[in-house]
Design an enzyme around this catalytic site. Structure first.
Site, PDB file in Angstrom:
ATOM      1  N   SER A 118       3.480   0.913   2.668  1.00 49.15           N
ATOM      2  CA  SER A 118       3.798   2.141   2.448  1.00 49.15           C
ATOM      3  C   SER A 118       4.497   3.077   3.514  1.00 49.15           C
ATOM      4  O   SER A 118       5.309   3.901   3.180  1.00 49.15           O
ATOM      5  CB  SER A 118       2.907   3.288   1.789  1.00 49.15           C
ATOM      6  OG  SER A 118       1.853   3.100   2.911  1.00 49.15           O
ATOM      7  N   ASP A 146       0.164  13.456   4.054  1.00 48.00           N
ATOM      8  CA  ASP A 146      -0.800  13.365   2.892  1.00 48.00           C
ATOM      9  C   ASP A 146      -2.282  12.546   2.982  1.00 48.00           C
ATOM     10  O   ASP A 146      -2.929  12.185   2.134  1.00 48.00           O
ATOM     11  CB  ASP A 146      -0.082  12.498   1.608  1.00 48.00           C
ATOM     12  CG  ASP A 146      -0.012  11.044   2.078  1.00 48.00           C
ATOM     13  OD1 ASP A 146      -0.266  10.871   3.093  1.00 48.00           O
ATOM     14  OD2 ASP A 146       0.667  10.319   1.267  1.00 48.00           O
ATOM     15  N   HIS A 155      -0.312   9.162   5.401  1.00 47.39           N
ATOM     16  CA  HIS A 155       1.042   8.803   6.079  1.00 47.39           C
ATOM     17  C   HIS A 155       1.624  10.051   6.858  1.00 47.39           C
ATOM     18  O   HIS A 155       0.934  11.157   6.888  1.00 47.39           O
ATOM     19  CB  HIS A 155       2.002   8.632   4.808  1.00 47.39           C
ATOM     20  CG  HIS A 155       1.443   7.414   4.085  1.00 47.39           C
ATOM     21  ND1 HIS A 155       0.833   7.652   2.692  1.00 47.39           N
ATOM     22  CD2 HIS A 155       1.573   6.226   3.916  1.00 47.39           C
ATOM     23  CE1 HIS A 155       0.721   6.563   2.245  1.00 47.39           C
ATOM     24  NE2 HIS A 155       0.866   5.655   2.708  1.00 47.39           N
TER      25      HIS A 155
END
Ligand SMILES: *[C@@H]1O[C@H](CO)[C@@H](O)[C@H](O)[C@H]1NC(C)=O
Ligand SMILES: *[C@@H]1O[C@H](CO)[C@@H](O)[C@H](O)[C@H]1NC(C)=O
Ligand SMILES: *[C@@H]1O[C@H](CO)[C@@H](O)[C@H](O)[C@H]1NC(C)=O
Ligand SMILES: *[C@@H]1O[C@H](CO)[C@@H](O)[C@H](O)[C@H]1NC(C)=O
Ligand SMILES: *[C@@H]1O[C@H](CO)[C@@H](O)[C@H](O)[C@H]1NC(C)=O
Ligand SMILES: *[C@@H]1O[C@H](CO)[C@@H](O)[C@H](O)[C@H]1NC(C)=O
Length: 378
Positions: A38, A342, A345
């Site tokens: 991610s 978040d 990240h």
């Protein structure tokens, strides 16, 4: 005086010509090839989760709000490190492999997927770890890459030519292998044995890339995971000794990341000996991030670096049941004051600083002094 003036005119024009030459030599790479999770996924995850109900948090606002004005599949309010690397090299953003109608013509291509792991999912099934979201191993990403090459080119000499002018960004990868284990209750002693397996898998992938013709490979290490809001919330401790007093990060988790990074760097040195013609760079995300955690104010992170901008409250603004994107979550007013977006990240600005630090560290990446003074002189 006249002589001096024409001399300085000459110097001026000579410099101007030099600048033009260096600007055109600037495209030292024609393309970027990305692998990872991610932290690098620029949109592949969308393809895998489009059937999910409810849709995963990262596909919803406020993801993407800062830079793209919409969720793009990036786990950020804006750009990722790979986006800033592309910008710095004068290349367009690296499009995801799974991008409707675009992939056949892609030059740069990204195989990173949110949730991606270094190891196969069978490894986790065996030890009772589940992989939520898309579970895509590094080997699967690599098989897509071979598919991409064979769709685009005729034979191995074409692959070689493509890869010779490509920058390969291999990772960060492996973080999720650890994340899922730690967050599902495995302890440090149980997760430690993953490390050599993951490093070996990364090493095998590097060798496969070299066999295909890659000449420049950047292999980032792990981040100081003990500084991420998700871990800080999950492993909150009343024992002061667990925390690094200068940063507030959890010491044992950072030690764990350093252990991964030490083994990875040893493996990179080993491979370099066999392939002196290939430039294999270690991407030192760890120290780039630690510099920021130690001096947040220098980077403008007035709200600190540990607390997430967007989340469901609590000391670190991270709550597993109310994650960023959840209707009851709240986003900060100005994400540029935050390093953490978040919980897990980075914000757009956070990624920008990390990319800058890593690019500085890789100053020789184009084998010449960079004309990007703005980026390299910090
Ligand atoms: C483009 O992506 C689709 C999936 O979205 C895939 O099936 C196809 O093989 C890809 N085409 C190329 C040329 O890579
Ligand atoms: C996984 O779970 C099964 C069933 O609960 C158990 O028998 C097995 O010992 C577990 N394996 C590991 C490695 O924890
Ligand atoms: C990986 O995904 C597949 C398909 O969704 C699923 O069947 C499998 O259980 C997942 N593996 C793990 C370890 O969670
Ligand atoms: C592949 O080969 C065909 C036939 O020789 C040729 O027309 C085509 O341009 C080649 N493709 C590439 C990408 O070089
Ligand atoms: C590979 O394909 C290219 C065209 O795409 C052709 O020019 C070249 O001769 C081929 N090389 C080999 C070794 O087949
Ligand atoms: C997380 O959010 C849930 C739902 O609002 C709440 O019940 C719970 O107390 C929160 N947990 C923490 C640690 O704040």
């Amino acid at each position: 005086m006249a002589v001096k003036s024409s001399l300085s005119k000459f110097i001026f024009f000579a410099l101007a010509i030099l600048l033009i030459i260096s600007a055109s030599a600037d495209n030292c790479f024609n393309s970027i090839v990305g692998f990872g999770d991610s932290l690098t996924d620029t949109g592949n995850g969308f393809h895998f989760v489009s059937e999910y109900n409810p849709l995963p948090y990262f596909t919803l606002p406020p993801y993407g709000n800062t830079f793209f004005d919409r969720p793009t599949g990036r786990n950020s309010d804006g750009r990722l490190i790979i986006d800033f690397i592309a910008e710095d090299l004068g290349l367009p953003f690296v499009e995801p492999f799974f991008h409707e109608g675009r992939n056949a013509s892609l030059e740069s291509v990204n195989f990173a997927v949110v949730g991606g792991t270094a190891l196969e999912d069978s490894y986790f099934t065996e030890i009772n770890i589940t992989l939520p979201l898309a579970n895509v191993s590094l080997a699967t990403q690599f098989s897509w890459f071979k598919q991409f090459l064979s769709n685009k080119y005729n034979n191995s000499s074409d692959y070689k030519r493509y890869l010779q002018t490509s920058l390969v960004l291999l990772g960060e990868i492996g973080c999720n292998d650890y994340n899922h284990a730690f967050l599902q209750g495995k302890n440090e002693a149980e997760v430690q044995p993953f490390v050599p397996k993951i490093v070996k898998r990364i090493g095998e992938t590097i060798n496969e890339l070299i066999n295909l013709g890659a000449l420049t490979i950047v292999v980032p290490g792990n981040f100081p995971i003990g500084c991420t809001a998700t871990y800080l919330a999950h492993f909150a401790s009343t024992n002061e000794e667990d925390y690094d007093s200068s940063t507030g990060c959890i010491k044992w988790l950072n030690r764990f990341a350093e252990y991964h990074n030490d083994l990875l760097q040893t493996e990179l040195s080993r491979i370099r000996e066999f392939h002196p013609e290939t430039k294999i760079f270690y991407g030192d995300y760890y120290n780039a991030a630690m510099n920021i955690y130690r001096n947040p104010e220098i980077y403008g992170f007035t709200e600190g670096t540990l607390r997430a901008c967007c989340g469901g409250g609590g000391s670190y603004n991270f709550n597993f049941s109310v994650q960023c994107g959840h209707p009851s979550s709240m986003s900060c007013v100005d994400p540029s004051c935050y390093m953490n977006w978040d919980g897990m990240h980075f914000t757009d600005v956070g990624a920008k600083w990390l990319a800058k630090a890593v690019l500085t560290h890789l100053g020789t990446i184009c084998d010449r002094p960079s004309s990007h003074a703005g980026v390299y002189d910090h």
